[in-house]
Design a protein around this motif. Structure first.
Motif, short mmCIF file in Angstrom:
data_model
loop_
_atom_site.label_atom_id
_atom_site.label_comp_id
_atom_site.label_asym_id
_atom_site.label_seq_id
_atom_site.Cartn_x
_atom_site.Cartn_y
_atom_site.Cartn_z
N SER A 101 0.84 -1.20 0.00
CA SER A 101 0.00 0.00 0.00
C SER A 101 0.87 1.25 0.00
O SER A 101 2.09 1.19 0.23
N ALA A 102 0.23 2.39 -0.23
CA ALA A 102 0.95 3.66 -0.20
C ALA A 102 1.65 3.85 1.14
O ALA A 102 2.82 4.23 1.21
N ALA A 103 0.92 3.58 2.23
CA ALA A 103 1.51 3.74 3.57
C ALA A 103 2.68 2.79 3.78
O ALA A 103 3.71 3.18 4.35
N GLU A 104 2.55 1.56 3.31
CA GLU A 104 3.65 0.60 3.47
C GLU A 104 4.86 1.02 2.65
O GLU A 104 6.00 0.84 3.08
N ASN A 105 4.63 1.58 1.47
CA ASN A 105 5.75 2.08 0.68
C ASN A 105 6.48 3.20 1.41
O ASN A 105 7.71 3.29 1.35
N VAL A 106 5.74 4.07 2.07
CA VAL A 106 6.37 5.15 2.83
C VAL A 106 7.15 4.58 4.01
O VAL A 106 8.27 5.02 4.31
N GLU A 107 6.59 3.57 4.67
CA GLU A 107 7.28 2.93 5.79
C GLU A 107 8.64 2.39 5.38
O GLU A 107 9.59 2.38 6.17
N LEU A 108 8.74 1.92 4.14
CA LEU A 108 9.99 1.33 3.66
C LEU A 108 11.15 2.33 3.70
O LEU A 108 12.31 1.93 3.69
N GLY A 109 10.83 3.61 3.74
CA GLY A 109 11.88 4.62 3.85
C GLY A 109 12.68 4.52 5.13
O GLY A 109 13.79 5.03 5.22
N GLN A 110 12.12 3.83 6.15
CA GLN A 110 12.83 3.66 7.42
C GLN A 110 13.07 2.19 7.75
O GLN A 110 13.45 1.86 8.87
N LEU A 111 12.89 1.32 6.77
CA LEU A 111 12.98 -0.12 7.04
C LEU A 111 14.35 -0.52 7.55
O LEU A 111 14.47 -1.39 8.42
N HIS A 135 -5.80 10.29 2.79
CA HIS A 135 -6.95 9.45 2.43
C HIS A 135 -6.58 8.29 1.51
O HIS A 135 -7.44 7.47 1.16
N ARG A 136 -5.32 8.20 1.11
CA ARG A 136 -4.91 7.17 0.14
C ARG A 136 -3.91 6.18 0.73
O ARG A 136 -3.28 5.41 0.01
N GLY A 137 -3.80 6.13 2.03
CA GLY A 137 -2.81 5.27 2.67
C GLY A 137 -2.96 3.80 2.35
O GLY A 137 -1.98 3.06 2.28
N HIS A 138 -4.19 3.33 2.18
CA HIS A 138 -4.43 1.91 1.92
C HIS A 138 -4.41 1.56 0.44
O HIS A 138 -4.54 0.39 0.07
N ALA A 139 -4.27 2.55 -0.42
CA ALA A 139 -4.33 2.32 -1.86
C ALA A 139 -3.05 1.66 -2.36
O ALA A 139 -1.95 1.97 -1.90
N LEU A 140 -3.20 0.75 -3.32
CA LEU A 140 -2.04 0.16 -3.98
C LEU A 140 -1.54 1.10 -5.08
O LEU A 140 -2.33 1.83 -5.68
N PRO A 141 -0.24 1.07 -5.36
CA PRO A 141 0.30 1.94 -6.41
C PRO A 141 -0.40 1.78 -7.76
O PRO A 141 -0.48 2.75 -8.53
N THR A 142 -0.91 0.59 -8.05
CA THR A 142 -1.59 0.38 -9.33
C THR A 142 -2.88 1.17 -9.44
O THR A 142 -3.42 1.32 -10.55
N THR A 143 -3.38 1.68 -8.32
CA THR A 143 -4.61 2.47 -8.34
C THR A 143 -4.34 3.96 -8.19
O THR A 143 -5.29 4.75 -8.16
N LEU A 144 -3.07 4.35 -8.10
CA LEU A 144 -2.72 5.75 -7.92
C LEU A 144 -2.43 6.41 -9.26
O LEU A 144 -1.91 5.77 -10.18
N SER A 145 -2.73 7.69 -9.37
CA SER A 145 -2.33 8.46 -10.55
C SER A 145 -0.82 8.70 -10.49
O SER A 145 -0.16 8.46 -9.47
N GLY A 146 -0.26 9.22 -11.59
CA GLY A 146 1.16 9.54 -11.62
C GLY A 146 1.54 10.56 -10.55
O GLY A 146 2.55 10.42 -9.86
N GLY A 147 0.72 11.58 -10.42
CA GLY A 147 0.99 12.61 -9.41
C GLY A 147 0.91 12.06 -8.00
O GLY A 147 1.74 12.39 -7.15
N GLU A 148 -0.08 11.19 -7.74
CA GLU A 148 -0.20 10.58 -6.41
C GLU A 148 1.00 9.67 -6.14
O GLU A 148 1.54 9.67 -5.02
N SER A 149 1.42 8.92 -7.15
CA SER A 149 2.58 8.04 -6.98
C SER A 149 3.84 8.84 -6.62
O SER A 149 4.61 8.45 -5.74
#
Length: 231
Positions: A101-111, A135-149
Motif C-alpha cells: 500500500s501507499a503507507a507501506e511504501n512510505v514505511e519502507l523509507g525507514q525499514l 486518504h490514500r494510505g491503503h491504496a495500492l500503487p496500481t490504483t494511484l495516478s502519476g501525481g499521487e505516486s
C-alpha cells in the motif's frame, strides 16, 4: 553555519581501456536550506553528480564533505547508514512496490533503520498527510495516478527527516499540470527548511529553484552558474 555539502575538485573516471571521464574536477557548495537545480542535456553528467552527492558512487578524485564529514574516510557500512539517515531520494519512475500500500511504501523509507515498526507506521501517516494523501494510505500503487505516486515517493523520501532531498527528473513522467503540482509541493517543503537538489533537463523546472548550475560534458563552469527567481 557550515555548508551541508562541499565538493572540492571532485571527479569520477571509469577505468578503460580507454578511461572515460564522467565528471571533471568539480567544486560545488550547497548550504542548508538551499534549493539547487542542476540542469543539462542527456549524457551531460547530471546523474553521475547526483550519484556522488547521494553517496551511491565514490569519486575517483577530490574531496566530498557532507555535513562536515569527509565521506572518503567512512567505511561502506557507515556510508550506507549516512545515506539512509540523512538523504532522501525521489526518482522519475517512482520505484513503488506494487503489492504494498501507499503507507507501506512510505514505511519502507525507514525499514533499514532502528525505528520500531509502530513509529514507522505513525511516521508514514504523518508523511502522507504532509503531501496531501492521508486518504490514500491503503491504496495500492496500481490504483494511484502519476501525481499521487510521486507524492508517495516524496513522502517516503522525507519520512526520516533527512538533511537533503535529491530529486532526479521528478516530473519527467508527468503531464504539465501534474508536474506543476509536484513542483508546488517541493516549493512548500523547501519553505519549511528542506534542502533540495533537483536534477533536470527542463528549464521550466529549474526556474522553480533558488539557484541553478548547468553541466555539460561532465563540467560545471562558473559562467553556467546563475540565480533564478522563484516562479
Amino acid at each position: 553555519m557550515s555548508p551541508l555539502l562541499v565538493l572540492d575538485r571532485v571527479a569520477l573516471t571509469y577505468p578503460g581501456p580507454p578511461p572515460v571521464v564522467a565528471l571533471h574536477p568539480t567544486d560545488l557548495r550547497v548550504e542548508a536550506g538551499d534549493y539547487l537545480a542542476i540542469v543539462g542535456p542527456s549524457g551531460s553528467g547530471k546523474s553521475t553528480l547526483l550519484n556522488i552527492l547521494g553517496l551511491l558512487d565514490r569519486p575517483t578524485a577530490g574531496r566530498y564533505h557532507f555535513a562536515g564529514v569527509d565521506v572518503a574516510t567512512l567505511s561502506e557500512a557507515a556510508r550506507t547508514a549516512l545515506r539512509g539517515q540523512r538523504i532522501g531520494f525521489v526518482f522519475q519512475s517512482f520505484h513503488l512496490i506494487p503489492y504494498r500500500s501507499a503507507a507501506e511504501n512510505v514505511e519502507l523509507g525507514q525499514l533499514y533503520t532502528r525505528v520500531p515498526r509502530a513509529a514507522r507506521v505513525r511516521d508514514a501517516e504523518v508523511g502522507l498527510g504532509a503531501v496531501g494523501l492521508s486518504h490514500r494510505g491503503h491504496a495500492l500503487p496500481t490504483t494511484l495516478s502519476g501525481g499521487e505516486s510521486q507524492r508517495v515517493a516524496i513522502a517516503r523520501a522525507l519520512v526520516g527527516a533527512p538533511a537533503l532531498l535529491l530529486c532526479d527528473e521528478p516530473t519527467g513522467n508527468l503531464d504539465t499540470a501534474t508536474a506543476a503540482g509536484i513542483l508546488d509541493l517541493l516549493a512548500r517543503l523547501h519553505a519549511t527548511g528542506v534542502t533540495i537538489v533537483i536534477i533536470t533537463h527542463d528549464p521550466a523546472v529549474a526556474r522553480r529553484a533558488g539557484r541553478v548550475v548547468a553541466i555539460r560534458d561532465g563540467r560545471l563552469t562558473p559562467a553556467a552558474t546563475m540565480e533564478y527567481g522563484h516562479a
